[in-house]
Design a protein around this motif. Structure first.
Motif, PDB file in Angstrom:
ATOM      1  N   SER B  77       0.616  -1.175   0.061  1.00  0.00           N
ATOM      2  CA  SER B  77      -0.140   0.102  -0.068  1.00  0.00           C
ATOM      3  C   SER B  77       0.937   1.191   0.093  1.00  0.00           C
ATOM      4  N   PHE B  80       2.106   1.750  -3.837  1.00  0.00           N
ATOM      5  CA  PHE B  80       1.279   2.086  -4.855  1.00  0.00           C
ATOM      6  C   PHE B  80       0.890   3.502  -4.262  1.00  0.00           C
ATOM      7  N   GLY B  81       0.761   3.857  -3.009  1.00  0.00           N
ATOM      8  CA  GLY B  81       0.242   5.151  -2.600  1.00  0.00           C
ATOM      9  C   GLY B  81       1.266   6.319  -3.244  1.00  0.00           C
ATOM     10  N   HIS B  83       3.544   5.690  -5.950  1.00  0.00           N
ATOM     11  CA  HIS B  83       3.217   5.298  -7.404  1.00  0.00           C
ATOM     12  C   HIS B  83       1.913   4.939  -7.827  1.00  0.00           C
ATOM     13  N   PRO B  84       0.886   5.937  -7.702  1.00  0.00           N
ATOM     14  CA  PRO B  84      -0.484   5.341  -8.145  1.00  0.00           C
ATOM     15  C   PRO B  84      -0.567   5.151  -9.787  1.00  0.00           C
ATOM     16  N   TRP B  85       0.326   5.693 -10.534  1.00  0.00           N
ATOM     17  CA  TRP B  85       0.301   5.206 -11.856  1.00  0.00           C
ATOM     18  C   TRP B  85       0.537   3.961 -12.286  1.00  0.00           C
ATOM     19  N   LEU B  87      -0.373   1.247 -11.062  1.00  0.00           N
ATOM     20  CA  LEU B  87      -1.611   0.469 -11.035  1.00  0.00           C
ATOM     21  C   LEU B  87      -2.354   0.596 -12.367  1.00  0.00           C
TER      22      LEU B  87
END
Lengths: 473, 253
Positions: B77, B80-81, B83-85, B87
């Motif tokens: 988490s 990806f928090g 580096h949201p892109w 996803l």
């Protein structure tokens, strides 16, 4: 391709390159060099031919030195067979070149070559997403014992439980098909049709991939009355001549139903419950496990999982059919022959044919007397062949045993058959049934057998034990 | 609703009863099978929480499944928090045989048969924390650095491959921007055609407004003599000081 030919032609020369050659070429005239290189390449080609011929059994057509074309080997050379041979030979030579591709999942293999019950592993179930349930809010608490935990808002099904239930269901399918039971595979969701058909083909059963018509079991005479049925012998060969009798018979009911999507087929499962038909179903976390007799907790929304489960059950059915036919080859029939069928050219019905049995309805009092006489004299020779005796599992073990009591057992079974026939005939003709005999026949029909003489103390003891056991079960 | 139907589970007992009462002439072929392989126990709730010790509160949700947790969850988490892109990149989640992860060795961030993605960073970070005894932050930094490095190499590789291909005569067609500009031009041309049509319609309407059948104004159809006569008639009605505030026809000669 060009590069490969280049390497094939020039590779050997490059390996044995002489340092003087460039100098020579520089000194000689152009025509000379071309001529010599041509000669060289023809030599190369011949050496490659020799190499290939030494490697393989079929000869490679040699090159003509003047025309530089392959020598014609007659009219056969252009045949498809020869081309195919050349293709195979080349494949053998160069097929292994290049990079090695590791084995990957190929979706069609689950349909063309389904896994058998022994191939069921937790890894296979995991890869086929059997563990994914539904959102936690949709769960049916009756499935609590199949659920491993909660992950990202969905329930995760325990794969060990899935595997155990799947193997158990596979054993049921094997045993039922071994006893000549009819298995119905049902999967009415989009995309399940091929898996269902394949499983039914393997298990020699029936399949349903469209809507279940409500009442096909409870009101089968109206819905399925027009369907064709046939009489087969123990080797599954059709025997003609029964059409008239089959027309009046009740429609077939399955002996086991495998339902891949119970959520949409409640009516089917309810009808099976009403008609005492055991069912096997894939139970997701939102389904009710009491709808089916043998639940398989798994993800019914994944086609891969459904294909694995249908394939495993189909393979199990295939195994059961194989066992049944093997037994038939040895002359052992593992199921009860259909009752009430008369052999077409023998209306008296007492001398039973290959596959049919005695028709109770047509027995009159004279025939009953005949049967009683047979019981007294213990002469069953004209009732049935040994081959026709339908026996259960335990009895078959006895038959296969080395203790040489085969004729005796056969005789016992023939007696049993006559006894039960007699009893049924009495019921049909409203004749009184003797009380003690009634008990005995009931026992024998329940499969009770004893090595002790009938009526002795040991026999009584065994009988009470057997009765107790069957009450409990 | 709310009532259980155990008929499916009790097929064997019912078949036995029917047979004993002579409703059916023979036991069904599955009778022995279901006896030998009985259905599994169902509707039994396993206790999921540890039983209560004395003096403590009774745990709620005693029969509900427990959440499954792994040490990677937090790391994931976090990554990806940041580096949201990541996803948004396409990812293969299909398993070959269920043992796919067994061939991976997270002493390196690049794995054969697995695309480099956020999951690689998470696994590499965990490996560093467990094997190199790095702190969470240090392991995160190192894993991220390796990740960025390999992403950069991928970019270079892609660019060089494109250049090579172009040099050997490849043609990749129009770029995204060109296609976008073309679409924009097309939309503008369409608008222009539409606007021209609207202008034409407007013009036609306006012309129709003036060229249509117009009623003759008063006095328009009079010839000179009649006009003079009428003016004479009106002369007295006009006040000496000119036209009144109420208005009226301008009949001054």
């Amino acid at each position: 391709m060009i590069i490969r030919q280049l390497v094939l032609r020039q590779g050997r020369r490059a390996a044995t390159v002489q340092s003087l050659r460039p100098l020579k070429r520089f000194l000689s005239s152009e025509v000379d060099s071309i001529e010599s290189s041509l000669q060289n390449s023809i030599k190369e080609t011949h050496s490659i031919e020799a190499y290939i011929n030494s490697q393989s059994s079929t000869l490679v057509p040699s090159i003509d030195p003047n025309t530089h074309a392959t020598a014609s080997t007659g009219p056969v050379s252009n045949s498809v067979v020869e081309d195919y041979q050349i293709y195979k030979q080349q494949k053998q030579l160069i097929g292994q070149l290049g990079s090695a591709i590791p084995a990957h999942y190929q979706p069609h293999t689950l349909l063309t070559n389904p896994p058998s019950p022994s191939d069921v592993t937790l890894e296979l179930l995991l890869a086929s997403e059997a563990h994914q349930g539904h959102a936690t809010s949709l769960w049916n608490p009756a499935n609590a014992r199949y659920i491993h935990g909660i992950r990202q808002g969905i329930h995760i099904i325990s794969l060990d439980v899935t595997a155990a239930h799947l193997r158990r269901a596979a054993r049921v399918v094997t045993e039922v098909t071994r006893r000549g039971g009819l298995v119905l595979f049902v999967g009415t969701r989009a995309g399940q049709d091929r898996a269902v058909v394949k499983a039914a083909q393997l298990a020699k059963g029936c399949h349903l991939f469209e809507r279940w018509i409500p009442g096909s079991i409870t009101n089968g005479q109206q819905i399925l009355g027009k369907c064709r049925t046939m009489v087969v012998n123990e080797k599954d060969e059709e025997i003609p001549g029964f059409e008239e009798q089959l027309y009046e018979r009740a429609v077939l009911k399955p002996d086991l139903v495998v339902c891949l999507n119970p959520m949409e087929n409640y009516v089917l499962l309810h009808e099976c419950g009403l008609n005492q038909i055991p069912t096997i179903g894939i139970i997701d976390t939102n389904a009710d496990p009491t709808w089916v007799t043998y639940p398989i907790p798994a993800n019914d929304d994944s086609l891969r999982c459904v294909q694995v489960i249908a394939g495993v059950l189909g393979r199990a059915g295939e195994q059961g059919q194989k066992l049944r036919l093997q037994a038939a080859e040895k002359g052992v029939i593992t199921y009860m022959p259909a009752k009430g069928l008369k052999f077409p050219d023998d209306k008296t019905a007492l001398a039973a044919g290959e596959e049919d049995d005695i028709d109770f309805e047509t027995l009159d009092v004279a025939a009953i007397d005949d049967l009683e006489r047979m019981l007294e004299t213990e002469d069953f020779s004209d009732v049935e062949d040994a081959d026709d005796v339908a026996i259960g599992e335990g009895q078959m073990d006895k038959l296969d045993g080395p203790d040489g009591d085969v004729p005796n057992t056969m005789k016992n079974m023939a007696r049993e058959d006559v006894q039960s026939t007699l009893e049924d005939a009495r019921v049909q003709n409203q004749l009184p049934i003797e009380d003690d005999e009634d008990q005995l026949q009931k026992l024998s029909r329940m499969g009770f057998q004893s090595s002790h003489p009938q009526g002795s103390a040991e026999w009584q003891e065994e009988m009470t034990k057997y009765l107790k056991g069957s009450e409990i079960s | 609703m709310g009532r259980y139907d155990f008929r499916a589970l009790r097929v064997r007992q019912s078949a036995k009863q029917l047979f004993d009462n002579r409703k059916i002439t023979a036991l069904p072929p599955w009778y022995e099978v279901v006896g030998n392989i009985p259905p599994a126990e169902t509707l039994v709730r396993p206790v999921m929480r540890t039983p209560r010790t004395k003096g403590t509160k009774k745990p709620s949700r005693m029969f509900q499944p427990m959440p499954i947790k792994y040490p990677e969850d937090k790391l994931r988490s976090e990554f990806f928090g940041d580096h949201p892109w990541e996803l948004a990149r396409p990812r293969i989640i299909l398993e070959d045989n269920g043992n796919d992860a067994k061939g991976w060795d997270w002493s390196r961030i690049v794995q054969p048969g697995k695309k480099l993605d956020g999951e690689s960073v998470v696994q590499r970070q965990l490996w560093l924390m467990q094997n190199d005894n790095l702190t969470k932050e240090a392991a995160y930094d190192q894993a991220r650095r390796e990740f960025y490095h390999h992403r950069h190499l991928e970019d270079v590789q892609r660019r060089v491959a494109k250049e090579e291909a172009l040099a050997t005569g490849a043609y990749f067609g129009k770029g995204v921007l060109e296609i976008g500009m073309e679409l924009e031009d097309q939309a503008y041309e369409n608008w222009k055609a539409w606007a021209q049509k609207q202008i034409d319609i407007e013009k036609q309407n306006r012309e129709q407004l003036y060229s249509g059948p117009v009623e003759k104004p008063d006095g328009a159809g009079l010839d000179d003599e009649e006009l003079d006569e009428a003016l004479d008639k009106m002369e007295d009605a006009i006040p000496a000081g000119g036209q009144g505030a109420i208005g009226g026809a301008a009949i001054h000669p």
